[in-house]
Structure formats: structure tokens, C-alpha cells
Design a protein around this motif. Structure first.
Motif, PDB file in Angstrom:
ATOM      1  N   THR A  34     -16.851  24.407  17.390  1.00  0.00           N
ATOM      2  CA  THR A  34     -16.940  22.985  17.068  1.00  0.00           C
ATOM      3  C   THR A  34     -17.801  22.325  18.129  1.00  0.00           C
ATOM      4  OG1 THR A  34     -14.712  22.979  16.111  1.00  0.00           O
ATOM      5  CG2 THR A  34     -15.661  20.849  16.703  1.00  0.00           C
ATOM      6  N   ALA A  35     -18.806  21.589  17.725  1.00  0.00           N
ATOM      7  CA  ALA A  35     -19.703  20.974  18.703  1.00  0.00           C
ATOM      8  C   ALA A  35     -20.035  19.545  18.314  1.00  0.00           C
ATOM      9  CB  ALA A  35     -20.986  21.783  18.854  1.00  0.00           C
ATOM     10  N   SER A  36     -20.269  18.745  19.334  1.00  0.00           N
ATOM     11  CA  SER A  36     -20.700  17.358  19.173  1.00  0.00           C
ATOM     12  C   SER A  36     -21.894  17.126  20.084  1.00  0.00           C
ATOM     13  CB  SER A  36     -19.555  16.402  19.540  1.00  0.00           C
ATOM     14  OG  SER A  36     -19.979  15.053  19.465  1.00  0.00           O
ATOM     15  N   LEU A  37     -23.004  16.670  19.518  1.00  0.00           N
ATOM     16  CA  LEU A  37     -24.238  16.451  20.276  1.00  0.00           C
ATOM     17  C   LEU A  37     -24.500  14.956  20.392  1.00  0.00           C
ATOM     18  CD1 LEU A  37     -24.402  19.445  19.448  1.00  0.00           C
ATOM     19  CD2 LEU A  37     -26.859  19.136  19.082  1.00  0.00           C
ATOM     20  N   ALA A  38     -24.531  14.467  21.631  1.00  0.00           N
ATOM     21  CA  ALA A  38     -24.816  13.057  21.877  1.00  0.00           C
ATOM     22  C   ALA A  38     -26.291  12.829  22.186  1.00  0.00           C
ATOM     23  CB  ALA A  38     -23.961  12.541  23.033  1.00  0.00           C
ATOM     24  N   GLY A  39     -26.974  13.875  22.628  1.00  0.00           N
ATOM     25  CA  GLY A  39     -28.385  13.767  22.958  1.00  0.00           C
ATOM     26  C   GLY A  39     -29.009  15.142  23.072  1.00  0.00           C
ATOM     27  N   LEU A  40     -30.324  15.182  23.055  1.00  0.00           N
ATOM     28  CA  LEU A  40     -31.056  16.438  23.137  1.00  0.00           C
ATOM     29  C   LEU A  40     -31.974  16.398  24.357  1.00  0.00           C
ATOM     30  CD1 LEU A  40     -32.105  16.765  19.380  1.00  0.00           C
ATOM     31  CD2 LEU A  40     -30.242  17.980  20.526  1.00  0.00           C
ATOM     32  N   PRO A  41     -31.946  17.430  25.199  1.00  0.00           N
ATOM     33  CA  PRO A  41     -32.833  17.442  26.365  1.00  0.00           C
ATOM     34  C   PRO A  41     -34.276  17.675  25.948  1.00  0.00           C
ATOM     35  CG  PRO A  41     -31.713  19.541  26.170  1.00  0.00           C
ATOM     36  CD  PRO A  41     -31.127  18.657  25.104  1.00  0.00           C
ATOM     37  N   LEU A  73     -24.835  19.103   7.842  1.00  0.00           N
ATOM     38  CA  LEU A  73     -23.795  18.083   7.865  1.00  0.00           C
ATOM     39  C   LEU A  73     -24.080  17.088   8.978  1.00  0.00           C
ATOM     40  CD1 LEU A  73     -20.726  20.466   7.459  1.00  0.00           C
ATOM     41  CD2 LEU A  73     -21.788  19.069   5.666  1.00  0.00           C
ATOM     42  N   ASP A  74     -23.431  15.947   8.929  1.00  0.00           N
ATOM     43  CA  ASP A  74     -23.623  14.916   9.940  1.00  0.00           C
ATOM     44  C   ASP A  74     -22.469  14.912  10.938  1.00  0.00           C
ATOM     45  OD1 ASP A  74     -25.997  13.971   8.750  1.00  0.00           O
ATOM     46  OD2 ASP A  74     -24.846  12.730   7.344  1.00  0.00           O
ATOM     47  N   GLY A  75     -22.786  14.457  12.156  1.00  0.00           N
ATOM     48  CA  GLY A  75     -21.754  14.282  13.165  1.00  0.00           C
ATOM     49  C   GLY A  75     -21.235  15.592  13.706  1.00  0.00           C
ATOM     50  N   PRO A  76     -20.095  15.553  14.417  1.00  0.00           N
ATOM     51  CA  PRO A  76     -19.481  16.790  14.908  1.00  0.00           C
ATOM     52  C   PRO A  76     -19.120  17.709  13.739  1.00  0.00           C
ATOM     53  CG  PRO A  76     -18.513  14.874  15.978  1.00  0.00           C
ATOM     54  CD  PRO A  76     -19.342  14.356  14.854  1.00  0.00           C
ATOM     55  N   VAL A  77     -19.298  19.005  13.948  1.00  0.00           N
ATOM     56  CA  VAL A  77     -19.080  19.991  12.883  1.00  0.00           C
ATOM     57  C   VAL A  77     -18.323  21.185  13.449  1.00  0.00           C
ATOM     58  CG1 VAL A  77     -20.214  21.557  11.236  1.00  0.00           C
ATOM     59  CG2 VAL A  77     -21.176  19.290  11.668  1.00  0.00           C
ATOM     60  N   SER A  99     -16.208  17.534  11.308  1.00  0.00           N
ATOM     61  CA  SER A  99     -15.053  17.461  12.207  1.00  0.00           C
ATOM     62  C   SER A  99     -15.115  16.131  12.942  1.00  0.00           C
ATOM     63  CB  SER A  99     -15.086  18.638  13.193  1.00  0.00           C
ATOM     64  OG  SER A  99     -13.988  18.616  14.065  1.00  0.00           O
ATOM     65  N   PRO A 100     -14.645  15.057  12.322  1.00  0.00           N
ATOM     66  CA  PRO A 100     -14.825  13.708  12.888  1.00  0.00           C
ATOM     67  C   PRO A 100     -14.343  13.554  14.327  1.00  0.00           C
ATOM     68  CG  PRO A 100     -13.997  13.583  10.640  1.00  0.00           C
ATOM     69  CD  PRO A 100     -13.934  15.030  11.036  1.00  0.00           C
ATOM     70  N   ASP A 101     -13.285  14.269  14.683  1.00  0.00           N
ATOM     71  CA  ASP A 101     -12.748  14.141  16.039  1.00  0.00           C
ATOM     72  C   ASP A 101     -13.520  14.961  17.066  1.00  0.00           C
ATOM     73  OD1 ASP A 101     -10.773  12.444  15.108  1.00  0.00           O
ATOM     74  OD2 ASP A 101      -9.362  14.085  14.720  1.00  0.00           O
TER      75      ASP A 101
END
Length: 246
Positions: A182-189, A26-30, A69-71
Motif C-alpha cells: 500500500t503506498a501513498s505518493l505526495a510528491g515526485l523527486p 487508480l487515484d490516490g493511495p492504492v 485505499s483512502p486511508d
């Protein structure tokens, strides 16, 4: 299939890692809900549903289900933690006096460098936050030598469970299992980045313990954030350990 390297308890996949694998569809927060302990070394089937949802099955057993999970995680991240603070806190959690799952891919102290993530959180002492340093190993990276998203989900898992369990001061005969993440990833180290993971307990609602966690990059930027729901259960005998954290 979840390789044995990515175990949590013996014979079961690490909850955060499996959540991340499912979330990749899926895309985005899930939000991912675990229904059964994820098996290791065996094929599983992914069933796509409508309205941005998927299910993971092993035979006729539902293992996990996920939905967009859009929020994203609905929780504020506490004030920042420095890498020096994380290093000082590492390994000081009460959990490490008698770890239930020493072979866990994320928090297991018996896993060597380059094998497990070796994230050993401990309390900061001056506020209800647990923290530990983490430097991604090349073996957990993919394109561009960036950590695989499912590995970031895994890194956010165990610290939250340890923070929730220790803040709740659970009895010795009580364990917790990851129920939802529920997680949201803005970047990957990238491999070699000196990062840290911080975690903090949320409220308790009967058998449910809530927690939050965040991954901070070398400059202190928030790369990922997660909220987790844990369920208290009787602590299993070591040979019969089920999915979950202490």
C-alpha cells in the motif's frame, strides 16, 4: 508489458515496480496484492472492476489486483533520517554479504549507474531503521523530469523487505516474497535530487512480515510512504529464483 530492465529476480518483474504500474489505473493511495510472479517482456491485460479496483492478467492467470485505499498506509513514519546517516548506512545490510538477486532493478549491486536504482540500505545501528541515499537518474523520469510514480513504488519496495527480513533474523534457507503493498505518493523527486529511502520492520504474524518505508526529498520532506506485507518461503536455488526479496 514489463521490460526486462525492471526485473527483481531473474525472469520476474520487481514487485514494487509492478505494483506501481497497476496502481496507476487508480487515484490516490492504492493497495496492490501480488498473486503470481509478474512475467517480463510479455503483454498482460488490465481488467477494470467496480468500486475502484483493477486486475492484472497474463493469459488466464491472475498476476495482481489493486483497490483504492483512502486511508493509505496505516503506519507511523519514524523520526527523520539525515542524508549523512543514510550514506553511512548504505550497503551495510547483512543481505549484501550474499545477495540473492544481485541483478534486481532496485537493490541489485550488479546494476550500473543509470541502469538500476542502486538503493543499498543498511541499518542505522542506534534504532531499528534501515536507510540508503537515492538520486533519481534522468532515465527513470517522465514529465517535468520527475521520477515516474512506478519507480517511486519500486524504490519503496526492497528496503522494506530487507529491513523486515533482517529484523526477523531469518534462517539462511528462508526467503520472503512481496505479497501486498500500500503506498501513498505526495510528491515526485526530480532527476538529480539527493533523496533517501528509509525503512523499518513491523510485527511478525506467522509467515507474514510487515514493514514500512518512506522516501524523503532533499529537504527531508516525506514524498511517499508505503506499508508492505511479505511472506516467508523456502529459499529457492539461484537458477529457480521466484519473485521476492531475500
Amino acid at each position: 508489458m514489463v521490460a526486462s530492465r525492471f526485473c527483481g529476480p531473474p525472469g520476474s518483474g520487481n514487485g514494487g515496480y509492478v505494483c506501481g504500474r497497476v496502481a496507476a489505473y487508480l487515484d490516490g493511495p492504492v493497495t496492490v496484492t501480488l498473486r503470481r510472479p509478474p512475467p517480463l517482456g510479455t503483454p498482460m491485460a488490465v481488467e477494470r472492476g467496480g468500486a475502484g479496483s483493477v486486475r492484472l492478467h497474463h493469459g488466464g492467470t491472475l498476476i495482481a489486483e489493486a483497490a483504492s485505499s483512502p486511508d493509505g498506509p496505516a503506519l507511523p513514519v519514524p523520526g527523520p533520517v539525515s542524508l549523512a546517516q543514510a550514506r553511512a548506512a548504505a550497503g551495510r545490510a547483512r543481505y549484501y554479504a550474499d545477495p540473492m538477486f544481485p541483478g534486481c532493478f532496485v537493490c541489485g549491486m550488479s546494476r550500473g549507474p543509470g541502469d538500476g536504482l542502486r538503493i543499498f540500505p543498511g541499518p542505522l545501528g542506534d534504532r531499528p531503521v534501515w536507510a540508503a541515499p537515492w538520486t533519481p537518474d534522468p532515465s527513470v523520469t517522465g514529465a517535468g523530469r520527475r521520477a515516474a510514480p512506478e519507480v517511486v513504488w519500486a524504490a519503496l519496495d526492497c528496503p522494506g523487505g530487507i529491513a523486515a527480513a533482517e529484523a526477523a533474523v531469518l534462517a539462511r534457507d528462508t526467503a520472503i516474497l512481496l505479497g501486498r503493498m500500500t503506498a501513498s505518493l505526495a510528491g515526485l523527486p526530480a532527476a538529480g535530487d539527493q533523496c533517501l529511502v528509509m525503512a523499518w520492520p513491523g510485527r511478525r504474524d506467522g509467515r507474514k512480515l510487515l514493514a514500512g518505508s518512506a522516501l524523503l526529498g532533499p529537504g527531508g520532506q516525506v514524498l511517499a510512504v508505503a506499508s508492505t506485507v511479505w511472506l516467508t518461503v523456502p529459499r529457492p536455488a539461484p537458477a529457480l529464483a521466484a519473485d521476492g526479496a531475500p
